[in-house]
Design a protein around this motif. Structure first.
Motif, PDB file in Angstrom:
ATOM      1  N   GLU A 127       0.808  -1.219   0.000  1.00  0.00           N
ATOM      2  CA  GLU A 127       0.000   0.000   0.000  1.00  0.00           C
ATOM      3  C   GLU A 127       0.845   1.274   0.000  1.00  0.00           C
ATOM      4  OE1 GLU A 127      -4.219  -0.852   1.728  1.00  0.00           O
ATOM      5  OE2 GLU A 127      -2.744  -1.456   3.246  1.00  0.00           O
ATOM      6  N   THR A 128       2.129   1.122  -0.337  1.00  0.00           N
ATOM      7  CA  THR A 128       3.005   2.267  -0.583  1.00  0.00           C
ATOM      8  C   THR A 128       3.589   2.175  -1.985  1.00  0.00           C
ATOM      9  OG1 THR A 128       3.576   2.552   1.755  1.00  0.00           O
ATOM     10  CG2 THR A 128       5.099   3.467   0.148  1.00  0.00           C
ATOM     11  N   ASN A 133      -0.337  -1.222  -4.508  1.00  0.00           N
ATOM     12  CA  ASN A 133      -1.547  -0.558  -4.028  1.00  0.00           C
ATOM     13  C   ASN A 133      -2.506  -1.499  -3.307  1.00  0.00           C
ATOM     14  OD1 ASN A 133      -2.902   1.889  -3.689  1.00  0.00           O
ATOM     15  ND2 ASN A 133      -4.272   1.485  -5.422  1.00  0.00           N
ATOM     16  N   THR A 176       0.676   1.954  -6.730  1.00  0.00           N
ATOM     17  CA  THR A 176      -0.056   3.061  -6.138  1.00  0.00           C
ATOM     18  C   THR A 176      -0.137   4.209  -7.147  1.00  0.00           C
ATOM     19  OG1 THR A 176       2.017   3.771  -5.113  1.00  0.00           O
ATOM     20  CG2 THR A 176       0.468   2.548  -3.734  1.00  0.00           C
ATOM     21  N   ASP A 198       2.743   4.050   4.804  1.00  0.00           N
ATOM     22  CA  ASP A 198       1.286   4.176   4.970  1.00  0.00           C
ATOM     23  C   ASP A 198       0.782   3.584   6.272  1.00  0.00           C
ATOM     24  OD1 ASP A 198      -0.156   1.275   4.387  1.00  0.00           O
ATOM     25  OD2 ASP A 198       1.810   1.455   3.471  1.00  0.00           O
ATOM     26  N   ARG A 232       0.957   8.328   3.791  1.00  0.00           N
ATOM     27  CA  ARG A 232      -0.172   8.263   2.863  1.00  0.00           C
ATOM     28  C   ARG A 232      -1.426   8.813   3.539  1.00  0.00           C
ATOM     29  NH1 ARG A 232      -1.959   3.160  -1.070  1.00  0.00           N
ATOM     30  NH2 ARG A 232      -3.327   4.428  -2.395  1.00  0.00           N
ATOM     31  N   HIS A 235      -0.468   8.199   8.683  1.00  0.00           N
ATOM     32  CA  HIS A 235      -0.848   9.613   8.661  1.00  0.00           C
ATOM     33  C   HIS A 235      -1.641   9.973   9.908  1.00  0.00           C
ATOM     34  CE1 HIS A 235      -3.479  12.980   6.824  1.00  0.00           C
ATOM     35  NE2 HIS A 235      -2.349  13.502   7.266  1.00  0.00           N
ATOM     36  N   TRP A 278       0.717  12.306   1.487  1.00  0.00           N
ATOM     37  CA  TRP A 278       0.729  12.061   0.045  1.00  0.00           C
ATOM     38  C   TRP A 278      -0.464  11.196  -0.332  1.00  0.00           C
ATOM     39  CZ3 TRP A 278       1.212   7.150  -2.220  1.00  0.00           C
ATOM     40  CH2 TRP A 278       1.561   6.108  -1.363  1.00  0.00           C
ATOM     41  N   SER A 279      -1.017  11.466  -1.489  1.00  0.00           N
ATOM     42  CA  SER A 279      -2.083  10.647  -2.063  1.00  0.00           C
ATOM     43  C   SER A 279      -1.642  10.019  -3.363  1.00  0.00           C
ATOM     44  CB  SER A 279      -3.345  11.491  -2.293  1.00  0.00           C
ATOM     45  OG  SER A 279      -3.841  12.014  -1.083  1.00  0.00           O
TER      46      SER A 279
END
Length: 351
Positions: A21-22, A25, A86, A276, A296, A302, A334-335
């Motif tokens: 997930e970094t 995805n 991602t 993330d 993330r 986050h 970051w997105s």
């Protein structure tokens, strides 16, 4: 002075990436379940065996179950390789390739070596990464399943039993500061690093391989890479053997960086950590004021790093119980990989 400017240019930026997930995805541990024949789901009895802080052990049981159901190596690899990148990751990796003289990149992940290597090779990104710090894994032909092992033992209360990323980061930064480069190169120019950190009551174990032989660092195209072993046992010194018979000595005490004084020169000008999850918080506690923790947006990392620390609260995750703690680094949400690129571009301009 010109000499000072040249020395500063030589001290690259370090990019540290989580994997699930970094870079990828989706959690690779979730994706691999789709390799089960007939679309089977994990049975309730297997889910119920999970214990907090022992996710690596849980995944060992999951992979054993997949093998029993007849999931093949090809099926496992295909599901991992099908995980999408991602958003914006391609742009970020292209940026890092274009500025290879300014950035060194590593992966620190609680996934496993088999998943990460398969995914990075499939996406063509493997050569970008100097090191991969993750749990050892190999596909065992005899049992027909992926065999996992823990990365190391540690005493950090924030992290799962098999991996403390802060300890890994501190050890890596100290090794680089001391001039010890710990990565191995495959024939054909591909970089590979497989850390052997398995422990049983503090004794060193060797990572199993399907052919039973240890891979050794090779040289290709004039590039030299070294394999660094971060095996430790309660702070005792262990040695990382290298081809050619040369030895390097690496001393550790409970994963803390050894110092003769408190003012050593940093290994890198700045460290940028991209993650993330909740287990990405602990390594960020090793960052300093000039560093950046890219978290993330709206993911656990986050939320934890931006939480109101005036409250005595804890967050329970599938890996550990985390006490909210502030990092000295700048926390940058970051997105998309484009968000990271924009920040890095400014960092280069301000250098």
């Amino acid at each position: 002075m010109a000499a000072d400017a040249a020395a500063r240019r030589r001290r690259r930026f370090l990019m540290v990436f989580d994997f699930d997930e970094t870079l990828a995805n989706e959690s690779s541990d979730d994706a691999v379940v789709r390799a089960a024949p007939g679309g089977q789901q994990l049975p309730d009895w297997l889910r119920a065996q999970y214990r907090e802080g022992r996710y690596n052990e849980h995944m060992q049981r999951v992979m054993a179950w997949l093998g029993q159901q007849g999931a093949t190596e090809d099926a496992v690899r295909a599901e991992i390789q099908n995980i999408p990148e991602t958003p914006g990751l391609a742009a970020l990796l292209d940026f890092l390739r274009a500025h290879a003289d300014d950035f060194e990149c590593v992966v620190m992940s609680d996934a496993n070596a088999y998943f990460i290597e398969a995914w990075l090779e499939h996406t063509g990104a493997r050569q970008l990464f100097l090191e991969i710090f993750t749990n050892p894994a190999h596909f065992d032909a005899a049992s027909g399943r992926l065999v996992l092992a823990p990365f190391h033992a540690h005493a950090c209360p924030r992290c799962p039993d098999n991996m403390c990323k802060q300890r890994i980061l501190r050890d890596f930064l100290e090794a680089r500061r001391s001039g010890r480069s710990g990565h191995q190169e495959r024939s054909g120019g591909h970089q590979e690093h497989q850390e052997h950190q398995e422990r049983s009551d503090g004794h060193q174990e060797h990572q199993e391989r399907s052919d039973g032989h240890q891979e050794r660092s090779e040289r290709s195209g004039g590039h030299q890479e070294h394999q660094e072993h971060q095996e430790r046992s309660d702070g005792h010194q262990e040695r990382s053997e290298r081809s050619g018979g040369h030895q390097e000595h690496q001393e550790r005490s409970d994963g803390h960086q050894e110092r003769s004084d408190g003012h050593r020169e940093r290994a890198y000008e700045r460290v940028f950590y991209v993650g993330d999850g909740a287990n990405d918080v602990c390594p960020c506690l090793a960052l300093e004021t000039q560093d950046v923790a890219f978290a993330r947006r709206d993911f656990p990392m986050h939320r934890l790093l931006t939480a109101d620390d005036t409250h005595d609260t804890h967050t329970h995750t599938h890996t550990h119980t985390h006490t909210h703690t502030r990092t000295a680094a700048t926390v940058q949400p970051w997105s998309s990989g484009h968000d990271v690129v924009q920040y890095l571009q400014r960092a280069l301009e301000e250098r």
